[in-house]
Write a protein that holds these residues in place. Structure first.
Motif, mmCIF file in Angstrom:
data_model
loop_
_atom_site.group_PDB
_atom_site.id
_atom_site.type_symbol
_atom_site.label_atom_id
_atom_site.label_comp_id
_atom_site.label_asym_id
_atom_site.label_seq_id
_atom_site.Cartn_x
_atom_site.Cartn_y
_atom_site.Cartn_z
ATOM 1 N N LEU A 1 6.139 11.921 -1.185
ATOM 2 C CA LEU A 1 5.820 13.347 -1.143
ATOM 3 C C LEU A 1 5.346 13.738 -2.537
ATOM 4 N N HIS A 2 4.135 14.281 -2.616
ATOM 5 C CA HIS A 2 3.390 14.401 -3.869
ATOM 6 C C HIS A 2 3.532 15.801 -4.474
ATOM 7 N N ARG A 3 4.397 15.943 -5.441
ATOM 8 C CA ARG A 3 4.727 17.235 -6.070
ATOM 9 C C ARG A 3 5.391 18.178 -5.057
ATOM 10 N N PRO A 4 6.401 18.897 -5.485
ATOM 11 C CA PRO A 4 7.203 19.667 -4.526
ATOM 12 C C PRO A 4 6.502 20.891 -3.947
ATOM 13 N N ASP A 5 6.582 20.967 -2.647
ATOM 14 C CA ASP A 5 6.263 22.206 -1.928
ATOM 15 C C ASP A 5 7.517 23.075 -2.037
ATOM 16 N N VAL A 6 7.440 24.174 -2.759
ATOM 17 C CA VAL A 6 8.650 24.973 -3.003
ATOM 18 C C VAL A 6 9.174 25.636 -1.733
ATOM 19 N N LEU A 7 8.425 25.567 -0.649
ATOM 20 C CA LEU A 7 8.881 26.099 0.630
ATOM 21 C C LEU A 7 9.385 24.991 1.560
ATOM 22 N N LEU B 1 0.848 -1.191 0.000
ATOM 23 C CA LEU B 1 0.000 0.000 0.000
ATOM 24 C C LEU B 1 0.884 1.241 0.000
ATOM 25 N N GLN B 2 0.685 2.055 -1.005
ATOM 26 C CA GLN B 2 1.430 3.306 -1.165
ATOM 27 C C GLN B 2 0.454 4.471 -1.164
ATOM 28 N N SER B 3 0.803 5.524 -0.450
ATOM 29 C CA SER B 3 0.012 6.746 -0.546
ATOM 30 C C SER B 3 0.943 7.946 -0.688
ATOM 31 N N LYS B 4 0.353 9.045 -1.117
ATOM 32 C CA LYS B 4 1.102 10.280 -1.347
ATOM 33 C C LYS B 4 0.436 11.405 -0.573
ATOM 34 N N CYS B 5 1.243 12.371 -0.152
ATOM 35 C CA CYS B 5 0.683 13.487 0.609
ATOM 36 C C CYS B 5 1.292 14.801 0.131
ATOM 37 N N GLY B 6 0.617 15.892 0.463
ATOM 38 C CA GLY B 6 1.178 17.213 0.182
ATOM 39 C C GLY B 6 0.350 18.106 -0.715
ATOM 40 N N LEU B 7 -0.614 17.542 -1.470
ATOM 41 C CA LEU B 7 -1.414 18.366 -2.376
ATOM 42 C C LEU B 7 -2.686 18.831 -1.675
ATOM 43 N N HIS B 8 -2.916 20.154 -1.725
ATOM 44 C CA HIS B 8 -4.113 20.719 -1.108
ATOM 45 C C HIS B 8 -4.708 21.757 -2.051
ATOM 46 N N PHE B 9 -5.326 21.263 -3.098
ATOM 47 C CA PHE B 9 -5.955 22.167 -4.058
ATOM 48 C C PHE B 9 -7.115 22.925 -3.410
ATOM 49 N N ASP B 10 -7.706 22.318 -2.377
ATOM 50 C CA ASP B 10 -8.832 22.974 -1.713
ATOM 51 C C ASP B 10 -8.421 24.286 -1.063
ATOM 52 N N ARG B 11 -7.162 24.365 -0.612
ATOM 53 C CA ARG B 11 -6.707 25.599 0.008
ATOM 54 C C ARG B 11 -5.606 26.286 -0.798
ATOM 55 N N GLY B 12 -5.360 25.772 -2.011
ATOM 56 C CA GLY B 12 -4.448 26.440 -2.940
ATOM 57 C C GLY B 12 -2.994 26.418 -2.546
ATOM 58 N N GLU B 13 -2.506 25.266 -2.070
ATOM 59 C CA GLU B 13 -1.087 25.172 -1.723
ATOM 60 C C GLU B 13 -0.634 23.718 -1.708
ATOM 61 N N PHE B 14 0.684 23.532 -1.849
ATOM 62 C CA PHE B 14 1.319 22.244 -1.613
ATOM 63 C C PHE B 14 2.047 22.361 -0.273
ATOM 64 N N ASP B 15 1.999 21.288 0.520
ATOM 65 C CA ASP B 15 2.432 21.401 1.907
ATOM 66 C C ASP B 15 3.237 20.174 2.331
ATOM 67 N N TRP B 16 4.557 20.375 2.552
ATOM 68 C CA TRP B 16 5.426 19.310 3.053
ATOM 69 C C TRP B 16 5.886 19.607 4.474
ATOM 70 N N THR B 17 5.100 20.345 5.230
ATOM 71 C CA THR B 17 5.479 20.618 6.610
ATOM 72 C C THR B 17 5.275 19.361 7.451
#
Length: 308
Positions: A118-124, A77-93
C-alpha cells in the motif's frame, strides 16, 4: 549478490532491488537488456507501482520480460497501489486495491504479484475493509505477500489489528543525505538541532521489533528529486570519504554509499532506480563491501551530521 530471507515473506531475495520507475523511458529491447543485466548481477527483485508512468513502467516490463529468457519463478515482482495524483487523492478502498492489482497483473503479464505494498497512507483508510481485501487477494492467489510504503508505526498497528497476513515490508526514504530514519534516535532530547525532531515516530526501531524489512528508496538522493550527492559540489567532505573508502575496497563511490545502508543491522534492502547497466553494476558492488563500525560513522559525520 547478497541474498536474504524475509521473515514471514519471500525467501532468498536480493539485497538490491531494481526500481522500475524510470523504465518507461526505455524501448522494449532496452528494458529487456536492463532486466537481464540486473539478473546477471544477481538481482531477483523488481519494484513497480501503478503510479509509475501511469502504468507504463509495468507495461514496458511486461512486454520486455519474455525477451530475457528468464522464468517467472526466477523473479520477485512487487507493485504498489493507492497513489492517484491525476485525481488528487490517495485511495486504499477495496475497489481501488482490487482494480489496481488486476491492472498490474495485466500489464506485467503475470497471474500473481509476489508482493503488494500500500503506497503512502490514505488518511481515510478503513482497516477492516483492507483486511477483507487482502483476504480476497490471498485466497485468489493474486498476491502472495503484503506490506506498506511510507507508513508510520501507528498506522501499521491499526492495520495489524485487523489484517491477518503479515505485513513484511515498509518502503521508506533513506540515504546518507536523507537520514531522518536514524537522526532522531541519535539526537534525542537535543534542542540544538532540528535533527532531534521525530519525523516518523520511531519507524526504524518499530520495523526491527516487528520483523518488517525496510526497503530504502532514493538511497543516493539529495532530498526527493534534487539529484545525487555522489560527485555533487555541495558535498565535498562526503565525497572525499566515499572516494577514500572506494579506493580501499576497490569499488565506486556509489557502492560505498549503498554499502552504508546495507551495513545497518536492520538488514534493509536498497532500491536502485537507475536504468544504466554500468551504474547498476557499481551499485551492486556494494554487496561486496562490509564497512567497519568506524567507517559507518565516518560516512555519517561526513554527510554533515555531528555527534551530540
Amino acid at each position: 549478490m547478497k541474498m536474504q530471507n524475509v521473515v514471514n515473506g519471500p525467501q532468498n531475495v536480493s539485497s538490491i532491488i531494481l526500481g522500475c520507475m524510470r523504465m518507461p523511458a526505455l524501448t522494449v529491447a532496452e528494458a529487456a537488456k536492463m532486466i537481464s543485466c540486473a539478473a546477471e548481477l544477481g538481482i531477483n527483485f523488481y519494484d513497480h507501482a501503478t503510479v509509475y508512468g501511469e502504468g507504463e513502467a509495468e507495461t514496458r516490463f511486461g512486454d520486455a520480460f519474455p525477451l530475457t529468457g528468464l522464468k517467472r519463478e526466477d523473479v520477485i515482482l512487487q507493485s504498489k497501489c493507492g497513489l492517484h495524483f491525476d485525481r488528487g487523492e490517495f485511495d486504499w478502498t477495496q475497489k481501488d486495491i482490487l482494480e489496481s492489482v488486476d491492472g498490474s497483473l495485466k500489464r506485467l503479464k503475470t497471474d500473481h504479484l509476489d508482493v503488494l505494498l500500500l503506497h503512502r497512507p490514505d488518511v481515510l483508510f478503513d482497516p477492516e475493509e483492507i483486511a477483507e481485501t487482502f483476504d480476497m487477494l490471498e485466497k485468489s492467489g493474486k498476491v502472495l505477500h503484503f506490506g506498506v510504503s511510507n507508513v508510520t508505526p501507528g498506522q501499521l498497528e491499526l492495520l495489524k489489528k485487523f489484517v491477518k497476513q503479515p505485513l513484511v515490508f515498509n518502503q521508506l526514504q533513506l540515504s546518507l543525505d536523507q537520514s531522518q530514519l536514524i537522526d532522531a534516535g541519535l539526537y534525542i532530547n537535543n534542542t540544538t538541532t532540528d535533527r532531534s525532531t521525530d519525523r516518523d515516530n520511531g519507524i526504524l526501531d518499530y520495523c526491527r521489533l516487528h520483523d518488517i524489512t525496510i526497503q530504502a528508496w532514493s538511497p543516493l538522493q539529495i532530498s526527493m528529486f534534487k539529484g545525487c550527492f555522489v560527485d555533487h559540489p555541495d558535498y565535498p567532505e562526503l565525497n572525499a570519504v566515499l572516494a577514500k573508502l572506494g579506493e580501499k575496497y576497490g569499488v565506486a563511490k556509489t557502492a560505498i554509499a549503498i554499502a552504508w545502508i546495507l551495513r545497518h543491522p536492520a538488514k534493509m534492502q536498497a532500491i536502485a532506480g537507475t536504468m544504466n547497466p554500468d551504474h547498476l553494476k557499481d551499485i551492486c558492488d556494494a554487496t561486496k563491501v562490509e564497512l567497519t563500525h568506524h567507517e559507518w560513522y565516518e560516512l555519517y559525520l561526513a554527510s554533515g551530521k555531528f555527534l551530540p
